[in-house]
Design a protein around this motif. Structure first.
Motif, PDB file in Angstrom:
ATOM      1  N   VAL A 165       0.845  -1.202   0.000  1.00 53.88           N
ATOM      2  CA  VAL A 165       0.000   0.000   0.000  1.00 53.88           C
ATOM      3  C   VAL A 165       0.875   1.245   0.000  1.00 53.88           C
ATOM      4  CG1 VAL A 165      -1.675   1.348   1.328  1.00 53.88           C
ATOM      5  CG2 VAL A 165      -2.001  -1.116   1.058  1.00 53.88           C
ATOM      6  N   LYS A 221       2.305   2.106  -3.201  1.00 52.72           N
ATOM      7  CA  LYS A 221       1.262   2.332  -4.218  1.00 52.72           C
ATOM      8  C   LYS A 221       1.197   1.185  -5.231  1.00 52.72           C
ATOM      9  CE  LYS A 221       0.336   6.713  -2.972  1.00 52.72           C
ATOM     10  NZ  LYS A 221      -0.416   6.792  -1.778  1.00 52.72           N
ATOM     11  N   ILE A 231      -0.625  -1.466  -4.577  1.00 54.69           N
ATOM     12  CA  ILE A 231      -2.036  -1.846  -4.498  1.00 54.69           C
ATOM     13  C   ILE A 231      -2.796  -0.701  -3.836  1.00 54.69           C
ATOM     14  CG2 ILE A 231      -1.528  -4.325  -4.319  1.00 54.69           C
ATOM     15  CD1 ILE A 231      -2.259  -4.108  -1.311  1.00 54.69           C
ATOM     16  N   LYS A 232      -4.118  -0.709  -4.042  1.00 57.42           N
ATOM     17  CA  LYS A 232      -4.974   0.276  -3.368  1.00 57.42           C
ATOM     18  C   LYS A 232      -5.068  -0.083  -1.887  1.00 57.42           C
ATOM     19  CE  LYS A 232      -7.900   1.556  -7.253  1.00 57.42           C
ATOM     20  NZ  LYS A 232      -7.728   2.982  -7.197  1.00 57.42           N
ATOM     21  N   SER A 233      -5.500   0.849  -1.077  1.00 58.95           N
ATOM     22  CA  SER A 233      -5.669   0.554   0.347  1.00 58.95           C
ATOM     23  C   SER A 233      -6.790  -0.476   0.505  1.00 58.95           C
ATOM     24  CB  SER A 233      -6.005   1.819   1.130  1.00 58.95           C
ATOM     25  OG  SER A 233      -7.350   2.197   0.910  1.00 58.95           O
ATOM     26  N   GLU A 279     -10.205   1.094   0.451  1.00 65.94           N
ATOM     27  CA  GLU A 279     -10.698   1.391  -0.902  1.00 65.94           C
ATOM     28  C   GLU A 279     -11.219   0.123  -1.578  1.00 65.94           C
ATOM     29  OE1 GLU A 279      -8.320   4.513  -3.342  1.00 65.94           O
ATOM     30  OE2 GLU A 279      -6.873   3.552  -1.990  1.00 65.94           O
ATOM     31  N   LEU A 280     -10.492  -0.969  -1.409  1.00 61.47           N
ATOM     32  CA  LEU A 280     -10.895  -2.227  -2.041  1.00 61.47           C
ATOM     33  C   LEU A 280     -12.187  -2.765  -1.426  1.00 61.47           C
ATOM     34  CD1 LEU A 280      -7.363  -3.798  -2.403  1.00 61.47           C
ATOM     35  CD2 LEU A 280      -8.819  -2.970  -4.268  1.00 61.47           C
ATOM     36  N   TYR A 333      -7.642  -9.210  -4.314  1.00 60.39           N
ATOM     37  CA  TYR A 333      -8.302  -9.016  -3.033  1.00 60.39           C
ATOM     38  C   TYR A 333      -9.626  -9.757  -3.090  1.00 60.39           C
ATOM     39  CZ  TYR A 333      -9.662  -6.670   1.275  1.00 60.39           C
ATOM     40  OH  TYR A 333     -10.029  -6.389   2.575  1.00 60.39           O
ATOM     41  N   ALA A 390      -6.178  -5.906  -6.968  1.00 58.51           N
ATOM     42  CA  ALA A 390      -5.812  -5.019  -5.860  1.00 58.51           C
ATOM     43  C   ALA A 390      -5.076  -3.767  -6.317  1.00 58.51           C
ATOM     44  CB  ALA A 390      -4.966  -5.778  -4.839  1.00 58.51           C
ATOM     45  N   LYS A 391      -4.529  -3.786  -7.511  1.00 56.89           N
ATOM     46  CA  LYS A 391      -3.824  -2.609  -8.017  1.00 56.89           C
ATOM     47  C   LYS A 391      -4.794  -1.592  -8.610  1.00 56.89           C
ATOM     48  CE  LYS A 391       0.004  -1.156 -10.860  1.00 56.89           C
ATOM     49  NZ  LYS A 391       1.361  -1.518 -11.173  1.00 56.89           N
ATOM     50  N   THR A 392      -5.794  -2.085  -9.357  1.00 57.60           N
ATOM     51  CA  THR A 392      -6.693  -1.183 -10.073  1.00 57.60           C
ATOM     52  C   THR A 392      -8.077  -1.054  -9.431  1.00 57.60           C
ATOM     53  OG1 THR A 392      -7.584  -2.948 -11.472  1.00 57.60           O
ATOM     54  CG2 THR A 392      -5.575  -1.814 -12.249  1.00 57.60           C
ATOM     55  N   GLY A 393      -8.458  -2.044  -8.615  1.00 58.97           N
ATOM     56  CA  GLY A 393      -9.804  -2.058  -8.046  1.00 58.97           C
ATOM     57  C   GLY A 393     -10.833  -2.668  -8.975  1.00 58.97           C
TER      58      GLY A 393
END
Length: 102
Positions: free
Chosen positions: A34, A37, A39-41, A44-45, A72, A90-93
């Motif tokens: 996280v 950066k 992956i997204k937090s 957020e996921l 995730y 997890a990187k883009t959501g």
């Protein structure tokens, strides 16, 4: 018969290799990913997963490294008590899977 046995042995090895390539990411590594950066937090996921089923609650979640891609995985329970499995990149959501748990 030997060919058939060899085919089954090869298939079994391939399946066990695939299982070994998906592993849970440990909490200390999650923090590093996280912060970097990569992956997204997780908040957020989780929000992105809940957005697929507004009003649902998260019953379980985990971050896995699958073939070098962070996924995730979130289990949700909606207002009708239906369980859902939602997988996100997890990187883009991006939602990769949204299926009713059977």
């Amino acid at each position: 018969m030997k060919t058939l046995t060899a085919l089954f042995a090869t298939a079994a090895l391939a399946l066990s290799a695939n299982v070994a390539l998906a592993k849970d990411v440990q909490p200390d590594e999650v923090v590093k990913l996280v912060n970097a950066k990569s992956i997204k937090s997780l908040d957020e996921l989780k929000a992105a997963a809940i957005a697929t089923h507004p009003g649902a609650t998260v019953t379980d979640s985990e971050l896995e490294d699958e073939y070098g891609r962070y996924i995730y995985k979130v289990e949700l329970r909606d207002a009708q008590n239906v369980e859902w499995d939602v997988d996100l990149d997890a990187k883009t959501g991006e939602v990769l899977k949204d299926a009713q748990d059977t």
